[in-house]
Design a protein around this motif. Sequence first.
Motif, short mmCIF file in Angstrom:
data_model
loop_
_atom_site.label_atom_id
_atom_site.label_comp_id
_atom_site.label_asym_id
_atom_site.label_seq_id
_atom_site.Cartn_x
_atom_site.Cartn_y
_atom_site.Cartn_z
N ALA A 213 26.81 49.95 72.09
CA ALA A 213 27.19 50.99 73.03
C ALA A 213 27.26 52.34 72.33
O ALA A 213 26.79 53.35 72.82
N CYS A 214 27.87 52.35 71.16
CA CYS A 214 27.97 53.61 70.43
C CYS A 214 26.63 53.93 69.80
O CYS A 214 26.23 55.08 69.71
N GLY A 215 25.95 52.93 69.34
CA GLY A 215 24.64 53.13 68.72
C GLY A 215 24.70 53.99 67.47
O GLY A 215 23.72 54.62 67.09
N LEU A 216 25.86 54.05 66.86
CA LEU A 216 26.01 54.96 65.73
C LEU A 216 25.79 54.22 64.41
O LEU A 216 26.38 53.16 64.18
N PRO A 217 24.99 54.80 63.52
CA PRO A 217 24.84 54.20 62.20
C PRO A 217 26.13 54.42 61.39
O PRO A 217 26.91 55.33 61.71
N PRO A 218 26.36 53.61 60.35
CA PRO A 218 27.58 53.76 59.54
C PRO A 218 27.76 55.18 59.00
O PRO A 218 28.90 55.64 58.83
N SER A 219 26.67 55.89 58.78
CA SER A 219 26.79 57.25 58.21
C SER A 219 27.51 58.19 59.17
O SER A 219 27.97 59.25 58.76
N CYS A 220 27.62 57.81 60.45
CA CYS A 220 28.37 58.64 61.40
C CYS A 220 29.87 58.53 61.18
O CYS A 220 30.66 59.16 61.89
N PHE A 221 30.27 57.72 60.21
CA PHE A 221 31.69 57.62 59.84
C PHE A 221 31.89 58.05 58.40
O PHE A 221 32.89 57.71 57.77
N GLU A 222 30.91 58.78 57.88
CA GLU A 222 30.99 59.22 56.48
C GLU A 222 31.09 60.73 56.41
O GLU A 222 30.35 61.46 57.05
#
Length: 458
Positions: A290-299
């Motif tokens: 749903a978010c489709g966010l890669p881990p780098s979006c939390f870095e």
Amino acid sequence: MASSLVIKGGTLVSSEGVRRGDILIEGERIVEVRDAFSSDQSPVTNYQLLDASGLLIFPGLIDVHVHLRQPGGEHKEDFYTGTCAALAGGVTTVFAMPNTSPAVVDETSFDHAMRLAEQNAVCDFSLFLGATTHNSKLKTQNSKLLECGLKIYMGSSTGDLLVEDFAAQYEHFERYPHDRVIAVHAEHEPAVRYFARRGLRRPPICAEIEVSRAVAMAAHCNRRLHVCHVSTRREVEIIADAKARGVPVTCEFTPHHLFLSRQVVQDGGMGEQGDKGRGRQGDKENVNSACGLPPSCFEMNPPLRDQADVDALWANLAVADCIATDHAPHTLEEKRSANPPMGVPGLETMLPLLLTAAHEGRLRLEDIARLCCEGPARIYNIAGKGKIAPGFDADLTLVDPSAEWFIGDKPLFTKCNWTPFAGWPVRGAVQRVFVRGRLAFDAGRIVVERGFGRPVRN
Ligand code: DOR
Ligand code: ZN
Ligand code: ZN
């Protein structure tokens, strides 16, 4: 004659308390604040009336740490889109960081960025001057610059501003006017490099070493220092100790270091919200897609920390002088690349997240006013902003405290168009925002023209 407006029956929030009141505005300023229901005062004639009953009214929020990317990074953000995001988040003043390209490090680049901001911003603003290894004499030679403060990247981050070695750092601490604020990105660059060779990304010791050094230099030079994005328990202890010793240091916490932890990268972005945070989607896998966010979006720099550090920040909100977003937009394409840049957007999510935390009893509405309105004004000595009081600019953020929604449901104004908080259920929504008496944001729409924002003097 300036137009008059009365905002009636709202619940006014300050660090000292919450009370119902009427606000009388003439032109750009607040001229009077009355207790609601008092009938003995002379009636105001010829005014527009806005009924704010049921709404919370905060002083317009002041975010002293944003990256608006102009000039040079307009594919991620610019002064218009970034300040639209600010208004949507209830923020009426932003302080923009100098790590643009070119960076804001001299009179020419400063004037250029100032012109772009004046032409495009829809909320009020100020600009930082960036420190380099060569420009520590700039302020003594040029008093015309009207920057909000000096930003020193004591550790590397996005862009090429880095003042790593002692002599260059010290000369800035010594020479920059002592009553003006030096804001630091404090991560010890040799430690950052050393741990990177061992496969570790910027562990807490990197920030702790450099915050200690910055505090020592500020104490030695007896000068104002502001520590950006404090993220660990030890940094909090160092700063609390320095304050107790009378060192003129202030600091900021960010929403991402308060609401996210290292766990989120593994858990698909819902962090400490756990099951509740999974919102409508239910299980982890759905959240990921749903978010489709890669881990780098939390870095970001400094990175997210372990829960113990997050808990220490919450337990020590009293040590924080302000909360600032470190709004650092990058495109999803950049975030999905092999070498993603660090940073997350935050302007549109800070207030809803804090209101939700207030609803849950994790902090008080008064704390939000202290940390997002009064604190920033005090740290940077901004005249006429940060309070709902006679003589102050009529910068007001009207909030519906009972609106329940999911972050990501409403369209975002930030050009990067994603948020690490997508899918989080929140309670409290920004309904209207006034900047210097003008309605600037109204039910999801920006209603002032490009260039309405004005530079703030401090
Ligand atoms: O994560 C970060 N992003 N930290 C910084 O210090 C800079 C910022 C940016 O400009 O992208
Ligand atoms: Zn930084
Ligand atoms: Zn930053």
